[in-house]
Enzyme design. Structure first.
Site, mmCIF file in Angstrom:
data_model
loop_
_atom_site.group_PDB
_atom_site.id
_atom_site.type_symbol
_atom_site.label_atom_id
_atom_site.label_comp_id
_atom_site.label_asym_id
_atom_site.label_seq_id
_atom_site.Cartn_x
_atom_site.Cartn_y
_atom_site.Cartn_z
ATOM 1 C CE LYS A 151 -7.493 0.794 3.521
ATOM 2 N NZ LYS A 151 -6.355 1.510 4.128
ATOM 3 C CD GLU A 170 -2.779 1.122 2.528
ATOM 4 O OE1 GLU A 170 -3.901 1.628 2.463
ATOM 5 O OE2 GLU A 170 -2.318 0.611 3.569
ATOM 6 C CB CYS A 203 -4.136 -1.625 4.778
ATOM 7 S SG CYS A 203 -3.161 -1.108 6.215
#
Length: 272
Positions: A121, A48, A161
């Site tokens: 995301k 990321e 994440c």
């Protein structure tokens, strides 16, 4: 089950300590991807924010790219084609329709250098403990679509994440051979939860999990946890890099995955 062949694949996760400079980070990624390809990797995952970890959270606004336009996407497409690999580009800032915000987006390129999938995301990180404070929603718009793609060895689920804390996302992907998790976990949360969450996602979904992390002290003062790793469907860590720049590499073995699911058919026993 979505395993398309009995042929496996070699996969690699790149670990970086990204700087604010896109050019500097591209040079690092170029070197590490070439190393992974030389070791036989068919699929390579970047972490990321690989292209830039700015000095301030607003820095990403000035780096936002339009779809298929910009130095970050150009590099990824050309690199995938050069090495004839599947390249999953961690995340980069993409232009959003909301003023003063971006999307935190993952791009997937096939060995021909074609973009075949994009994932924005979904879950945005927020954490406060003492002087340590983060809130991605200040500068990022959340994504809405669960995303997978079909690689030659099977279905690959895309997550980033903080997504790791939401198991319902992975259930919504269906039966995957591999789940990828590029991340920039903080040192505090990573030390406490990173490994156990990754292993849990592998065990409950009976699939491989490949995690590419930021791993060290950044120029902006932030320290990321690192510990990029490959985990097998039984939850065993096959390879791990604790900190610093480098890569982890290992093999996807569809027959081993099939055996796990046959011996313990938990996915067939789901009721909800």
């Amino acid at each position: 089950m979505t395993i398309t062949t009995n042929a496996g694949a070699r996969v690699a996760a790149i670990q970086m300590i990204s700087a604010p400079s896109i050019a500097e980070n591209i040079a690092t990624a170029k070197r590490l991807i070439a190393d992974a390809a030389q070791q036989g990797a068919n699929l390579v995952l970047l972490p990321e924010y690989w292209a830039s970890m700015g000095m301030h959270e607003n820095d990403k606004l000035g780096l936002a790219e339009q779809i298929d336009i910009g130095p970050i996407q150009t590099f990824m497409a050309e690199t995938a084609r050069e090495h004839q690999i599947w390249l999953i580009g961690g995340t980069l800032p993409m232009a959003a329709l909301v003023a003063d915000k971006v999307l935190n987006s993952m791009m997937v390129y096939n060995p021909a250098g074609e973009r075949v999938k994009r994932y924005d995301k979904i879950h945005l990180f927020s954490f406060t403990k003492g002087a340590e404070s983060y809130d991605e929603a200040r500068t990022i718009v959340e994504g809405t679509e669960v995303t997978t793609f079909d690689a030659p060895f099977g279905k690959v689920g895309l997550s980033v994440c903080y997504d790791l804390r939401f198991p319902e996302l992975y259930r919504a992907m269906g039966d995957c051979t591999l789940i990828v998790v590029p991340a920039a976990f903080t040192y505090t949360t990573g030390k406490a939860h990173w490994e156990i969450l990754l292993r849990a996602r592998a065990i409950e979904n009976q699939c491989y999990v490949l995690a590419a992390a930021q791993g060290g002290r950044h120029q902006n003062g932030r320290t990321t946890w690192g510990h990029s790793m490959l985990i097998d469907p039984w939850g065993e860590i096959k390879t791990v890099l604790a900190e610093g720049e480098g890569l982890v590499i290992g093999d996807i073995e569809p027959n081993y995955l099939s055996g796990i699911r046959e011996n313990l058919p938990a996915l067939k026993h789901r009721k909800l």
